[in-house]
Design an enzyme around this catalytic site. Structure first.
Site, mmCIF file in Angstrom:
data_model
loop_
_atom_site.group_PDB
_atom_site.id
_atom_site.type_symbol
_atom_site.label_atom_id
_atom_site.label_comp_id
_atom_site.label_asym_id
_atom_site.label_seq_id
_atom_site.Cartn_x
_atom_site.Cartn_y
_atom_site.Cartn_z
ATOM 1 N N ASN A 113 21.729 28.567 70.335
ATOM 2 C CA ASN A 113 21.365 29.224 71.438
ATOM 3 C C ASN A 113 21.893 28.403 72.805
ATOM 4 O O ASN A 113 21.530 27.347 73.279
ATOM 5 C CB ASN A 113 19.864 29.458 71.847
ATOM 6 C CG ASN A 113 19.445 30.333 72.921
ATOM 7 O OD1 ASN A 113 20.466 30.732 73.790
ATOM 8 N ND2 ASN A 113 18.256 30.444 73.413
ATOM 9 N N ARG A 115 22.456 33.344 69.228
ATOM 10 C CA ARG A 115 21.747 34.269 70.088
ATOM 11 C C ARG A 115 22.793 34.536 71.032
ATOM 12 O O ARG A 115 23.586 33.861 71.907
ATOM 13 C CB ARG A 115 20.834 33.547 70.605
ATOM 14 C CG ARG A 115 20.018 34.574 71.916
ATOM 15 C CD ARG A 115 19.535 33.437 73.007
ATOM 16 N NE ARG A 115 18.822 34.552 74.103
ATOM 17 C CZ ARG A 115 18.469 34.060 75.286
ATOM 18 N NH1 ARG A 115 18.608 33.219 75.664
ATOM 19 N NH2 ARG A 115 17.791 35.115 76.052
ATOM 20 N N HIS A 121 14.681 39.968 75.581
ATOM 21 C CA HIS A 121 13.781 39.652 74.686
ATOM 22 C C HIS A 121 13.707 40.044 73.329
ATOM 23 O O HIS A 121 12.554 40.234 72.581
ATOM 24 C CB HIS A 121 12.334 39.400 75.422
ATOM 25 C CG HIS A 121 12.263 38.507 76.637
ATOM 26 N ND1 HIS A 121 11.409 38.896 77.690
ATOM 27 C CD2 HIS A 121 13.153 37.235 76.896
ATOM 28 C CE1 HIS A 121 11.832 37.713 78.494
ATOM 29 N NE2 HIS A 121 12.562 36.917 78.011
ATOM 30 N N ARG A 152 10.822 35.646 89.167
ATOM 31 C CA ARG A 152 11.429 37.003 89.505
ATOM 32 C C ARG A 152 10.430 38.117 89.805
ATOM 33 O O ARG A 152 9.315 38.036 89.435
ATOM 34 C CB ARG A 152 12.207 37.631 88.153
ATOM 35 C CG ARG A 152 13.332 36.599 87.435
ATOM 36 C CD ARG A 152 13.701 37.378 86.494
ATOM 37 N NE ARG A 152 14.637 36.303 85.764
ATOM 38 C CZ ARG A 152 14.665 35.982 84.372
ATOM 39 N NH1 ARG A 152 13.965 36.867 83.554
ATOM 40 N NH2 ARG A 152 15.172 35.365 83.668
ATOM 41 N N GLU A 155 11.823 33.028 67.669
ATOM 42 C CA GLU A 155 12.989 33.657 67.887
ATOM 43 C C GLU A 155 14.280 33.133 66.994
ATOM 44 O O GLU A 155 15.272 34.137 66.619
ATOM 45 C CB GLU A 155 13.412 33.779 69.300
ATOM 46 C CG GLU A 155 12.517 34.528 70.359
ATOM 47 C CD GLU A 155 12.989 34.582 71.776
ATOM 48 O OE1 GLU A 155 13.631 35.320 72.061
ATOM 49 O OE2 GLU A 155 12.342 33.571 72.211
#
Length: 401
Positions: A7, A95, A184, A245, A388
């Site tokens: 990743n 990823r 996600h 955010r 993940e």
């Protein structure tokens, strides 16, 4: 079959080596501050076993190539390694954040796939270029080893047009591919699969609302095992309130701020992505700190939690309306797995929807998948730690097969 999961971020490199014959994590690590005057690498081998060993070093990493060389040295080193040489690595899974409309599923990487990822960089300018760097370096260092791209957007590709289209001029979609993509996805898919197993159902039989709640937050509506809607949009800024955010706001706020405050578009973008959400309301974006401050009477901290929970509840109601009979709510990620207060408050007063949480079962952090619904709750409430890296490794293995 040993699969190396990569990743690659703009200034970081996360990695994990998994033995897919038994599902064991052989080693996991993180390189930080790539490109700075001094960086850091930390690695844990055989985590959770009696062979567990950790190493941490401060090293300058001028670029991702240097970082990857250091990682290979650690993974294969006499004192730090778990394999004798990189030749033992059978495949590499990467990823990649944005697949756009050209890359719908996990795929074997070749020159054409690299070019398509590059073409989608305008849709994810902060992530895809960094993901590409990791791919390009790995292809150089592991020549001949099959490599697979696994996309954050993949799970959401099953959304119907009425869910992913925005009500703006259709020509903007045709020209610029402006639409809801969602992110996600690897996490949402993983916990949806785990939820189906916990419920004793096939994947295509479950209706779920999955809640990936961390510093970044997203939710997904899953009907018959497939995503039919998700909260993030063209970018990860949309949806529920997050750590820094804003999530969903009136879009007219952007030109209003530019006019009234004399701000540039980049400055407004920075406000909405880095200075809003929980941090914007109370100055903190770690939920543990926010709870502590709220308990001491900090009204802004209490308001931040109220707003966070309220927006999640609204999405649950909206997704309940489109999934049909709901089998389970699924909490995952940093807040979802570890914050019993948020879980309890999200589920509070939802008994009319068949959702009732058990305070005793809900208490504490959940390191393993746990059902926390009360007796008589029509909807299961599951807390499932996401993984993940394992999901990427499984997707990589699936492509190779």
């Amino acid at each position: 079959m040993k699969i190396f999961v990569v990743n690659s971020g703009s200034s970081s490199l996360k990695y994990q080596l998994l033995d897919m014959d038994n599902g064991a994590v052989m080693t996991t690590g993180l390189v930080e501050r790539i490109g700075d005057t001094m960086g850091k690498v930390s690695q844990k081998s055989w985590p959770g076993t009696d062979r567990e060993a950790e190493v941490e070093r401060e090293v300058a990493f001028p670029d991702h190539r240097a970082a990857m060389h250091t990682v290979v040295d650690l993974v294969t080193g006499a004192d730090t390694g778990v394999i004798a040489s990189s030749a033992e690595i059978n495949a590499i899974g990467h990823r990649v954040v944005q697949g756009g409309e050209t890359l719908f599923q996990s795929t074997l990487i070749d020159d054409d796939v690299v070019e398509k990822i590059r073409e989608n960089c305008h849709l994810s300018p902060l992530h895809n270029p960094a993901n590409l760097v990791g791919i390009e370096v790995a292809r150089e260092l592991f020549a001949g080893v099959p490599q697979v791209a696994v996309f954050d957007t993949e799970f959401h590709q099953t959304m119907p047009a009425e869910a992913f289209m925005y009500p703006i001029p259709y020509e903007l979609y045709e020209e610029l591919k402006i639409r809801r993509y969602g992110f996600h996805g690897t996490s949402h898919r993983y916990v949806a699969q785990q939820a189906a197993a916990m419920l004793g159902k096939a994947e295509d039989e479950v209706n779920l609302v999955t809640l990936h709640l961390g510093n970044g937050c997203s939710m997904a509506a899953v009907r018959g095992g497939k995503c039919i809607d998700t909260s993030m949009g063209l970018t990860p800024l949309a949806g529920v309130m997050m750590g820094t955010r804003s999530g969903d706001i009136d879009p007219a706020i952007l030109p209003f701020l530019m006019k009234e405050k004399g701000l540039s578009m980049d400055e407004v973008d920075s406000i909405l992505n880095k200075q809003s959400g929980l941090k914007g309301i109370c100055g903190m974006n770690d939920m543990r700190d926010i709870h502590s401050a709220a308990d001491k009477g900090d009204k802004k901290a209490a308001l931040a939690v109220d707003m966070f929970v309220y927006r999640i509840k609204k999405y649950i109601g909206a997704y309940y309306a489109v999934t049909g009979p709901l089998d389970a709510l699924v909490f995952t990620a940093g807040i979802g797995e570890n914050d019993e207060i948020v879980r309890a408050r999200v589920c509070a007063n939802l008994e009319h929807l068949g959702i009732s949480i058990d305070p005793a079962l809900n208490a504490g952090r959940k390191k393993v998948a746990t059902a926390v619904q009360a007796d008589g709750s029509k909807v299961a409430i599951l807390v499932i730690p996401t993984n993940e890296e394992l999901a990427i490794a499984k997707a990589t293995l699936s492509v190779l097969k």
